[in-house]
Design a protein around this motif. Structure first.
Motif, mmCIF file in Angstrom:
data_model
loop_
_atom_site.group_PDB
_atom_site.id
_atom_site.type_symbol
_atom_site.label_atom_id
_atom_site.label_comp_id
_atom_site.label_asym_id
_atom_site.label_seq_id
_atom_site.Cartn_x
_atom_site.Cartn_y
_atom_site.Cartn_z
ATOM 1 N N TYR A 137 65.747 5.725 43.365
ATOM 2 C CA TYR A 137 65.612 5.657 44.827
ATOM 3 C C TYR A 137 64.125 5.732 45.139
ATOM 4 C CZ TYR A 137 70.570 6.903 44.699
ATOM 5 O OH TYR A 137 71.916 6.933 44.438
ATOM 6 N N GLU A 138 63.703 5.038 46.229
ATOM 7 C CA GLU A 138 62.275 5.028 46.555
ATOM 8 C C GLU A 138 61.981 5.741 47.865
ATOM 9 O OE1 GLU A 138 60.308 1.284 46.137
ATOM 10 O OE2 GLU A 138 61.561 0.800 44.396
ATOM 11 N N ALA A 139 60.811 6.358 47.925
ATOM 12 C CA ALA A 139 60.434 7.073 49.155
ATOM 13 C C ALA A 139 58.924 7.169 49.290
ATOM 14 C CB ALA A 139 61.017 8.483 49.136
ATOM 15 N N ARG A 140 58.485 7.391 50.548
ATOM 16 C CA ARG A 140 57.048 7.595 50.791
ATOM 17 C C ARG A 140 56.647 9.022 50.417
ATOM 18 N NH1 ARG A 140 55.939 6.137 56.830
ATOM 19 N NH2 ARG A 140 53.783 6.420 56.167
ATOM 20 N N ILE A 141 57.595 9.959 50.625
ATOM 21 C CA ILE A 141 57.320 11.385 50.337
ATOM 22 C C ILE A 141 58.472 11.944 49.523
ATOM 23 C CG2 ILE A 141 57.100 13.688 51.375
ATOM 24 C CD1 ILE A 141 54.924 12.244 52.531
ATOM 25 N N VAL A 142 58.152 12.806 48.556
ATOM 26 C CA VAL A 142 59.219 13.545 47.859
ATOM 27 C C VAL A 142 58.979 15.045 48.019
ATOM 28 C CG1 VAL A 142 60.248 14.114 45.617
ATOM 29 C CG2 VAL A 142 59.815 11.735 46.206
ATOM 30 N N VAL A 143 60.063 15.738 48.426
ATOM 31 C CA VAL A 143 60.021 17.204 48.486
ATOM 32 C C VAL A 143 60.816 17.718 47.292
ATOM 33 C CG1 VAL A 143 60.718 19.240 49.824
ATOM 34 C CG2 VAL A 143 59.832 17.206 51.011
ATOM 35 N N GLY A 144 60.194 18.567 46.488
ATOM 36 C CA GLY A 144 60.872 19.178 45.333
ATOM 37 C C GLY A 144 61.434 20.527 45.769
ATOM 38 N N ALA A 145 62.760 20.584 45.943
ATOM 39 C CA ALA A 145 63.389 21.837 46.409
ATOM 40 C C ALA A 145 64.597 22.119 45.525
ATOM 41 C CB ALA A 145 63.781 21.700 47.878
ATOM 42 N N TYR A 146 64.352 22.030 44.214
ATOM 43 C CA TYR A 146 65.471 22.103 43.272
ATOM 44 C C TYR A 146 65.586 23.474 42.597
ATOM 45 C CZ TYR A 146 61.547 20.537 40.411
ATOM 46 O OH TYR A 146 60.309 20.415 39.831
ATOM 47 N N GLY A 147 64.987 24.489 43.232
ATOM 48 C CA GLY A 147 65.224 25.864 42.790
ATOM 49 C C GLY A 147 64.314 26.334 41.677
ATOM 50 N N LYS A 148 64.753 27.418 41.051
ATOM 51 C CA LYS A 148 63.925 28.146 40.074
ATOM 52 C C LYS A 148 63.563 27.325 38.863
ATOM 53 C CE LYS A 148 67.275 31.320 40.411
ATOM 54 N NZ LYS A 148 67.545 31.134 41.822
ATOM 55 N N ARG A 149 64.517 26.478 38.416
ATOM 56 C CA ARG A 149 64.344 25.879 37.095
ATOM 57 C C ARG A 149 65.291 24.696 36.952
ATOM 58 N NH1 ARG A 149 62.883 28.216 32.208
ATOM 59 N NH2 ARG A 149 63.884 27.236 30.436
ATOM 60 N N SER A 251 76.738 33.769 36.489
ATOM 61 C CA SER A 251 75.508 34.292 35.877
ATOM 62 C C SER A 251 74.506 33.168 35.643
ATOM 63 C CB SER A 251 75.827 34.991 34.554
ATOM 64 O OG SER A 251 76.386 34.068 33.666
ATOM 65 N N ILE A 252 73.232 33.527 35.657
ATOM 66 C CA ILE A 252 72.165 32.582 35.314
ATOM 67 C C ILE A 252 71.166 33.293 34.401
ATOM 68 C CG2 ILE A 252 72.240 30.954 37.270
ATOM 69 C CD1 ILE A 252 70.094 32.685 38.636
ATOM 70 N N ALA A 253 70.501 32.515 33.551
ATOM 71 C CA ALA A 253 69.532 33.116 32.618
ATOM 72 C C ALA A 253 68.183 32.406 32.758
ATOM 73 C CB ALA A 253 70.064 33.002 31.204
ATOM 74 N N GLN A 254 67.229 32.870 31.966
ATOM 75 C CA GLN A 254 65.904 32.221 31.916
ATOM 76 C C GLN A 254 65.220 32.167 33.278
ATOM 77 O OE1 GLN A 254 64.175 30.749 29.269
ATOM 78 N NE2 GLN A 254 65.706 31.451 27.816
ATOM 79 N N THR A 273 61.071 26.378 43.911
ATOM 80 C CA THR A 273 60.365 25.380 43.088
ATOM 81 C C THR A 273 58.850 25.580 43.194
ATOM 82 O OG1 THR A 273 62.164 23.934 43.747
ATOM 83 C CG2 THR A 273 60.439 22.926 42.453
ATOM 84 N N ALA A 274 58.412 26.195 44.309
ATOM 85 C CA ALA A 274 56.976 26.469 44.482
ATOM 86 C C ALA A 274 56.618 27.882 44.031
ATOM 87 C CB ALA A 274 56.594 26.276 45.945
ATOM 88 N N GLY A 275 57.601 28.783 43.981
ATOM 89 C CA GLY A 275 57.319 30.165 43.569
ATOM 90 C C GLY A 275 58.471 31.075 43.946
ATOM 91 N N LEU A 276 58.865 31.939 43.003
ATOM 92 C CA LEU A 276 60.020 32.829 43.241
ATOM 93 C C LEU A 276 59.543 34.264 43.373
ATOM 94 C CD1 LEU A 276 63.090 33.523 43.231
ATOM 95 C CD2 LEU A 276 62.994 33.477 40.749
#
Ligand code: FAD
Length: 374
Positions: A137-149, A251-254, A273-276
């Motif tokens: 998919y194509e875009a002018r802007i991408v926001v990375g909001a996919y969480g911790k890892r 549960s989640i790890a890492q 994605t920017a800091g936890l």
């Protein structure tokens, strides 16, 4: 070509999509997991988010979120201190919260595709976002909001993905009539701590974070709950008096608390994605929502204004992100260090340093002010 592609539809991604869609932009959210879904989280959200969310048309109280005004904390040795929360918070499950935002985003014309993103490529001032099925998919802007890892962090060559991280978290909902509705409790145990608070369904959410070193000595969650978590009298009583609602806890790890960057390969990183921030601060959700507002403000300026180019947008977002969150993240790191140090906590208790006044000041350092809607 979308104006904006948001990778990950958690709180940060959904809020960004809702905020920007008010201006009529063409927005696509790529989320790997269809709604509604449960998530590992303490489910206590600071009320600092309320004015901004209300401005966007989202009223958590009207959706049944419970009002929380008292904070209780106990040490490993069960010394307990309580404090009134000056701003207060709301108890709402992630299952309900994200579904409300998802429905709102859809009514504002946001497109959703439920796929995992595997790579994001920046070329000729635009992006290609590639999914697991190889569709791009194509875009002018991408926001990375996919969480911790995510595997995407590896594709983007982010440092923390190439290291082992020692934290894991467990969460479940429980039936317990006697747990007070207005309370959020944080109880320590050897190598970790657990939070308790009610949600909109009346269920109590119990979520804990622990060091893998402590967890690996036990045969699983049941054994760990019995032999480590329950050493704290408050948690023992809670587990004995409550009935689990989930068949199995999540549960989640890492989990990594390492410093990250708000811009990577021209992608605007947002939320975890920017800091936890350390979960004991109870401020990660508010930071994800506030971060979405900061990202949306700079993106809107870029999309509207030819004089405000990509580098100006990235500079502005980096500055506002650092000004808003850097100190809070630092305070969270220090706090976690002290809280998990049995000797220091014992000294704090003995010398009466651990007091309501101290808790109130720590809360102020790890929380923000109400986020205005403008
Ligand atoms: C144990 C624990 C307890 C916590 N308790 C609290 C608390 O009580 N209060 C509080 O305020 N904060 C708390 N937090 C922090 C809070 O949960 C996070 O800060 C918040 O979830 C951040 O939201 P987000 O939108 O950035 O990320 P997320 O909510 O993680 O959303 C990311 C989304 O991206 C999707 N995704 C991931 N990878 C991809 C991919 N490759 N392609 C497409 N989609 C993808 C995921 O499915 C997910 O829906 C806690 C955290 C932990 C670990």
């Amino acid at each position: 070509m979308y104006d904006v592609i948001v990778v990950g539809g958690g709180l940060a991604g959904l809020t960004t999509a809702i905020d920007l869609s008010r201006f009529g932009y063409d927005i696509l959210v790529l989320e790997s997991n269809p709604y509604p879904h449960h998530k590992v989280c303490g489910e206590y959200v600071s009320k600092e988010v309320a004015p901004y969310l209300k401005g966007l048309g989202i009223d958590l109280e009207a959706a049944g979120a419970v009002e929380i005004s008292i904070f209780e904390m106990s040490t490993i040795d069960c010394k307990t201190v309580t404090a009134k929360l000056s701003l207060g918070g709301l108890g709402i499950s992630r299952y309900a919260f994200e579904n409300i935002l998802f429905e709102k985003a859809k009514t504002q014309g946001v497109t959703f595709v439920f796929k995992k993103v595997t790579d994001v490529v920046y070329r000729n001032d635009s992006f290609q976002v590639i999914c697991q099925d190889d569709m791009a998919y194509e875009a002018r802007i991408v926001v990375g909001a996919y969480g911790k890892r995510s595997g995407l962090d590896k594709a983007l060559n982010r440092d923390f993905m190439f290291k082992k991280h020692a934290w894991l978290a467990v969460k479940g909902h429980y039936r317990n009539q006697s747990f007070p509705e207005n309370l959020v409790a944080l109880h320590n145990f050897e190598g970790g701590y657990g939070g308790l608070s009610k949600t909109e369904t009346g269920a109590v959410n119990f979520c804990y974070l622990t060091h893998y070193k402590s967890f690996k000595k036990h045969s699983g969650i049941t054994d760990f709950n019995k032999n480590v978590v329950s050493k704290n009298r408050h948690l023992k009583e809670f587990l004995e008096e409550s009935e689990p609602i989930f068949e199995n806890p999540l549960s989640i790890a890492q989990i990594s608390f390492e410093k990250k960057q708000p811009i990577v390969n021209h992608i605007m990183m947002c939320g975890d994605t920017a800091g936890l921030i350390h979960p004991l601060c109870g401020n990660g959700m508010a930071m994800a929502i506030h971060g979405a507002k900061l990202a949306s403000t700079s993106i809107q300026k870029y999309l509207e204004n030819t004089d405000f180019d990509r580098s100006a947008m990235e500079r502005e977002y980096t500055t506002s992100w650092n000004t808003t969150f850097k100190k809070r993240l630092w305070a969270g790191r220090k706090l976690q260090h002290v809280l998990l140090h049995r000797k220091w906590m014992n000294v704090a208790v003995r010398t009466s340093l651990l007091s309501e006044r101290l808790l109130t000041s720590v809360i102020a350092k790890t929380h923000g002010k109400p986020i205005p809607y403008d």
